[in-house]
Design a protein around this motif. Structure first.
Motif, mmCIF file in Angstrom:
data_model
loop_
_atom_site.group_PDB
_atom_site.id
_atom_site.type_symbol
_atom_site.label_atom_id
_atom_site.label_comp_id
_atom_site.label_asym_id
_atom_site.label_seq_id
_atom_site.Cartn_x
_atom_site.Cartn_y
_atom_site.Cartn_z
ATOM 1 N N SER A 156 45.142 17.245 -82.672
ATOM 2 C CA SER A 156 44.439 18.151 -81.757
ATOM 3 C C SER A 156 43.955 17.429 -80.502
ATOM 4 O O SER A 156 43.660 18.081 -79.496
ATOM 5 N N TRP A 157 43.848 16.115 -80.557
ATOM 6 C CA TRP A 157 43.401 15.356 -79.382
ATOM 7 C C TRP A 157 44.511 15.178 -78.352
ATOM 8 O O TRP A 157 44.243 14.802 -77.210
ATOM 9 N N LEU A 158 45.758 15.401 -78.757
ATOM 10 C CA LEU A 158 46.889 15.208 -77.852
ATOM 11 C C LEU A 158 46.919 16.310 -76.802
ATOM 12 O O LEU A 158 46.722 17.472 -77.109
ATOM 13 N N SER A 319 37.062 15.695 -73.777
ATOM 14 C CA SER A 319 38.133 16.516 -74.308
ATOM 15 C C SER A 319 38.248 16.353 -75.826
ATOM 16 O O SER A 319 38.373 17.338 -76.563
ATOM 17 N N CYS A 320 38.179 15.104 -76.289
ATOM 18 C CA CYS A 320 38.246 14.853 -77.742
ATOM 19 C C CYS A 320 37.060 15.473 -78.455
ATOM 20 O O CYS A 320 37.199 16.008 -79.561
ATOM 21 N N LEU A 321 35.885 15.421 -77.824
ATOM 22 C CA LEU A 321 34.682 15.994 -78.433
ATOM 23 C C LEU A 321 34.818 17.513 -78.562
ATOM 24 O O LEU A 321 34.500 18.095 -79.613
ATOM 25 N N ILE A 322 35.291 18.157 -77.491
ATOM 26 C CA ILE A 322 35.474 19.613 -77.521
ATOM 27 C C ILE A 322 36.487 20.012 -78.587
ATOM 28 O O ILE A 322 36.258 20.945 -79.369
ATOM 29 N N ARG A 323 37.578 19.281 -78.654
ATOM 30 C CA ARG A 323 38.617 19.615 -79.622
ATOM 31 C C ARG A 323 38.170 19.333 -81.055
ATOM 32 O O ARG A 323 38.532 20.073 -81.983
ATOM 33 N N THR A 324 37.384 18.286 -81.237
ATOM 34 C CA THR A 324 36.839 18.010 -82.564
ATOM 35 C C THR A 324 35.893 19.116 -83.005
ATOM 36 O O THR A 324 35.937 19.564 -84.162
ATOM 37 N N CYS A 325 35.034 19.557 -82.096
ATOM 38 C CA CYS A 325 34.122 20.665 -82.417
ATOM 39 C C CYS A 325 34.900 21.947 -82.734
ATOM 40 O O CYS A 325 34.512 22.713 -83.630
ATOM 41 N N LEU A 326 36.001 22.146 -82.025
ATOM 42 C CA LEU A 326 36.829 23.330 -82.269
ATOM 43 C C LEU A 326 37.449 23.269 -83.665
ATOM 44 O O LEU A 326 37.456 24.264 -84.404
ATOM 45 N N VAL A 327 37.956 22.094 -84.039
ATOM 46 C CA VAL A 327 38.516 21.921 -85.380
ATOM 47 C C VAL A 327 37.432 22.144 -86.434
ATOM 48 O O VAL A 327 37.663 22.824 -87.444
ATOM 49 N N MET A 328 36.247 21.583 -86.206
ATOM 50 C CA MET A 328 35.150 21.743 -87.159
ATOM 51 C C MET A 328 34.763 23.213 -87.315
ATOM 52 O O MET A 328 34.420 23.663 -88.416
ATOM 53 N N SER A 329 34.828 23.971 -86.229
ATOM 54 C CA SER A 329 34.473 25.388 -86.313
ATOM 55 C C SER A 329 35.499 26.166 -87.141
ATOM 56 O O SER A 329 35.133 27.059 -87.907
ATOM 57 N N THR A 330 36.778 25.803 -87.025
ATOM 58 C CA THR A 330 37.785 26.471 -87.849
ATOM 59 C C THR A 330 37.617 26.092 -89.318
ATOM 60 O O THR A 330 37.818 26.921 -90.211
ATOM 61 N N VAL A 331 37.235 24.838 -89.571
ATOM 62 C CA VAL A 331 36.981 24.400 -90.952
ATOM 63 C C VAL A 331 35.808 25.179 -91.538
ATOM 64 O O VAL A 331 35.861 25.637 -92.692
#
Length: 410
Positions: A156-158, A319-331
């Motif tokens: 997701s960071w790519l 960008s990595c922080l936003i995408r990590t938070c997005l992944v965490m929200s889906t989890v």
């Protein structure tokens, strides 16, 4: 919906490039419509009964027609390149915002479905696996959802997802393998096609239509596919080929699964398959591979939209922080609402019907024919809108009611 929306966007050349051939465009279109919905069409058929196959055909015809309406909207303005552009031309900035919101919500919940599906099928293969953290035992399904999130997080960071786009283009082949593996299990691995099923089940009709609509939600990518073609006048033929092939695939899987397991079908046909058979393992492993490559492609447009609203959009760390938070929200959503079938029914009723049926009709009426001109075509579109609104309301209510029943402590 299929779940191949963003990879199709990554694969298609821009409008200033030569463009794709008819065959390649058909492949891209079928890939767009080939997704996780194929796992649930047998379940949808079990909810509605044999006659609900007619509803599958009806939904396919309606979505094919609304795909043509999007093409006609594009013909009215050469500057239209995407679905949000159509919303903007029809209803201004508010129209663009509404279309984009529904598209992003649909992508978000599809990403949630990926995690739930991985958790369900991995737990099917390894039912005794659990994780203990600080003395608290995490169940197998929840553990596999977390494990899947850890695996897909780096992807997701790519920002350049070209490689993943081509890997996930195997959606067409994966769907074919899945159908053949399920058929093989029924014909040669001892399961058989012995269930009769119900002819008609009125109580499950709204769920069946919602799940069928989810299967045909490729409209977000149709404008991109059209713009990618060398000869855009052939786009209606491309749509026809794509919908015929997809309907054959979905219909075959629905019939095989219903004949094999009848009323005992779960929300994913792979969860009914006995894991001791080679054909079952092929079906399950094929199911597991695709979402891992597609997850980043699905959440990337959402992450990009969020990043572009902030002045520090070029910061890789942010960008990595936003995408990590997005992944965490889906989890988080996948762990709280781990009900694949009910979640898919909600997506189909609330989001897919809106994106695939309601919005194309509304935009076409506003851009091309006008609401004030009385025509037979307008009357037909108004009937489609009425049908879509009724199904959306009843289907969304039914799906939310089912989810609430499962979430509430018993």
């Amino acid at each position: 919906m299929d779940t191949n929306k963003t990879e199709s966007q990554n694969q298609h050349p821009q409008s200033d490039e030569p463009g794709t051939t008819f065959i390649r465009t058909c492949f891209n279109g079928v890939n767009t419509l080939s997704g996780v919905g194929i796992l649930s069409v047998p379940y949808a058929l079990s909810k509605g009964g044999w006659l609900s196959l007619l509803l599958l055909l009806l939904v396919a015809v309606l979505c094919f027609y609304t795909g043509l309406l999007l093409r006609r909207c594009m013909d009215s303005d050469p500057l239209i390149k995407s679905y949000p552009d159509i919303g903007h031309v029809a209803f201004g900035q508010k129209g663009r915002a509404i279309v984009s919101t529904f598209l992003y919500l649909e992508l978000f919940f599809v990403a949630v479905e990926f995690l739930i599906m991985e958790g369900d099928n991995l737990h099917k293969l390894f039912p005794k696996q659990n994780l203990e953290v600080f003395g608290n035992k995490i169940g197998g399904k929840q553990w596999f959802i977390l494990l899947t999130a850890v695996v897909v997080l780096p992807t997701s960071w790519l920002r350049n997802l070209g490689v993943l786009a081509y890997v996930s283009a195997g959606g067409v082949m994966a769907s074919l393998i899945l159908v053949l593996a399920v058929f093989w299990g029924g014909a040669f691995d001892g399961i058989g096609f012995n269930e009769r099923g119900d002819l008609w089940n009125w109580n499950g009709m709204s769920t069946a239509i919602s799940l069928f609509t989810f299967c045909y939600c490729g409209h977000a990518v149709f404008p991109t596919i059209c713009n990618s073609m060398k000869d855009k006048s052939q786009f209606p033929k491309v749509l026809l080929v794509c919908f015929i092939l997809s309907t054959i695939s979905y219909g075959s899987m629905a019939i095989f699964g219903y004949l094999m397991f009848g009323e005992h079908l779960t929300s994913q046909v792979t969860l009914n398959l006995p894991t001791k058979n080679i054909s079952s393992k092929i079906a399950i492993y094929t199911t597991l591979i695709n979402p891992i490559s597609k997850y980043a492609l699905v959440i990337s447009p959402i992450a990009t939209a969020i990043e572009e609203t902030f002045p520090f959009c070029e910061s890789k760390m942010m960008s990595c922080l936003i995408r990590t938070c997005l992944v965490m929200s889906t989890v988080f959503v996948a762990l709280v609402v781990p009900y694949f079938g009910y979640m898919m029914a909600f997506i189909g009723a609330f989001l897919s019907i809106t994106v695939s049926i309601l919005l194309p009709c509304l935009c076409y009426c506003k851009i091309v024919i006008g609401f004030k001109k009385f025509r037979m075509e307008l009357m037909m579109i108004l009937m489609i809108l009425l049908f879509g609104i009724c199904v959306a309301i009843v289907g969304t209510y039914t799906a939310l009611t089912d989810i609430i029943k499962e979430v509430q402590p018993k």
